[in-house]
Design an enzyme around this catalytic site. Structure first.
Site, mmCIF file in Angstrom:
data_model
loop_
_atom_site.group_PDB
_atom_site.id
_atom_site.type_symbol
_atom_site.label_atom_id
_atom_site.label_comp_id
_atom_site.label_asym_id
_atom_site.label_seq_id
_atom_site.Cartn_x
_atom_site.Cartn_y
_atom_site.Cartn_z
ATOM 1 C CB CYS A 36 39.227 47.257 31.702
ATOM 2 S SG CYS A 36 40.770 46.848 30.874
ATOM 3 C CG HIS B 4 38.190 43.449 29.455
ATOM 4 N ND1 HIS B 4 38.060 44.810 29.629
ATOM 5 C CD2 HIS B 4 37.095 42.901 30.056
ATOM 6 C CE1 HIS B 4 36.949 45.073 30.290
ATOM 7 N NE2 HIS B 4 36.347 43.943 30.574
ATOM 8 C CG HIS C 55 33.617 44.711 33.204
ATOM 9 N ND1 HIS C 55 33.862 44.145 31.970
ATOM 10 C CD2 HIS C 55 32.277 44.921 33.235
ATOM 11 C CE1 HIS C 55 32.738 44.012 31.300
ATOM 12 N NE2 HIS C 55 31.769 44.469 32.037
#
Length: 375
Positions: free
Chosen positions: A289, A337, A349
């Protein structure tokens, strides 16, 4: 410290720690986050859930006597833990690289200090040899013994200059030795720190591998139809969370206009859609990510921290109503994240192992906050 020791220290600097890393997740519930409502089974003929079969029904026992929804939440939690460990790994790797660079610089400075000491010693040796040839007195001192007053006065200043030069030489030699000792101590400190970072990387890598293996093992125990149903449940949970987020009015006042840099970052990130998630990866064939967001902004000419936690800690935080495309949305209480906002309530993402870079609703996960790279 001998030159041989410094040679060894210089070699150390080339030993940059290169391990692989791990990423962040996408549709995971953060620890302590309320469990989303259970989706009703889609088992009627002709509905989207028919193919999954009744064995995949939310309330029906599947693996280990658990319902498929319970299995989904457990898998997501395992991947979330893996993602958190990935961020720890990435941070340790980043710090280890910095420590290695600092050790290299210290080795260069130490080498320069050692060369200065050698030059000063050579100068001192030259002066000593000259003094030996003149019977133990500097050349100028011999003129001090003359009976000629003018010659005496002319050379008195030369003697004073020679004495000052000797004192300066000794002072410089002492300072150079002190600097060399300081570089040696600093190199030792940095080396210990580097070793600590490498150990943290190893520990984090082990945690990542363990959690991913546990999640994959749990999913492997499901039948093919159950795995298909699991994907559907994951999608439904994300859609419910996104709908609730939109209904909350979170985007009601969002009017930000994308910057030129932000537009380039978004363009880069969207071009990676479909590439697989790989923990610790920064492209070009796979990403985690934060690897995706950091590389996207690098493509726009802006350097940002490598990990989602450091992006949250170091970048400028903004109110959601000021959000614009290119900004980064940080997720979960541990900032494990990150996704890039692309407008219209969506992000791009890299979710988690087993998934690919994708576009999804920005509210599908628990939002911690929004940060903005660049000026």
């Amino acid at each position: 410290m001998t030159r041989r020791h410094w040679a060894a220290a210089a070699i150390v600097l080339v030993c940059a720690v290169t391990l692989s890393a791990v990423p962040a997740t996408t549709a995971f519930a953060a620890p302590g986050e309320p469990t989303p409502p259970v989706a009703p089974p889609l088992g009627t003929a002709g509905t989207a859930g028919t193919a999954a079969g009744s064995a995949g029904a939310v309330g029906s026992p599947v693996a280990g006597g658990k319902t498929l929804e319970q299995v989904r939440l457990e898998i997501e939690d395992l991947y979330h833990q893996a993602v958190s460990a990935t961020d720890a790994y990435n941070l340790a790797e980043e710090q280890a690289d910095r420590q290695s660079s600092e050790i290299v610089q210290l080795a260069k400075e130490a080498a320069r200090a050692q060369q200065r000491i050698d030059d000063l010693k050579d100068a001192a040796g030259t002066a000593a040899r000259a003094q030996y040839r003149t019977g133990g007195l500097p050349y100028e001192a011999r003129f001090m013994l003359t009976d000629d007053p003018q010659l005496f006065l002319d050379n008195a200043s030369r003697l004073a200059q020679g004495q000052k030069a000797t004192k300066d030489l000794l002072r410089d030699l002492k300072q150079a030795r002190s600097e060399l000792d300081t570089y040696a101590q600093n190199a030792g400190t940095h080396w210990k720190s580097l070793e600590a970072q490498r150990q943290r990387m190893a520990d984090a890598k082990k945690r990542v591998a363990t959690k991913i293996a546990e999640a994959e093992k749990l999913e492997a125990r499901l039948e093919k139809e159950e795995r298909a149903r699991l994907l559907l449940l994951e999608k439904q949970a994300a859609e419910r969370a996104q709908t609730a987020w939109l209904r909350s009015g979170a985007l009601k006042e969002v009017k930000g206009t994308v910057s030129a840099e932000g537009g380039k970052a978004v363009e880069f990130a969207l071009a990676q859609v479909g590439l697989p998630y790989e923990w610790g990866a920064e492209g070009p064939k796979s990403y985690d990510c934060s690897g995706l967001t950091s590389k996207a902004w690098a493509a726009a000419g802006v350097t940002i921290p490598r990990t989602s936690q450091e992006q949250w800690r170091q970048l400028r935080r903004i109110d959601m109503k000021e959000m614009r495309a290119g900004d980064l949305i940080i997720y979960h209480a541990d900032a494990s994240h990150v996704g890039m906002y692309i407008g219209d309530g969506k992000i791009v993402h890299s979710p988690r192992p087993g998934r690919t870079v994708t576009v999804t609703g920005a509210g599908a996960n628990k939002i911690l906050g929004v940060v903005r790279p660049g000026a």
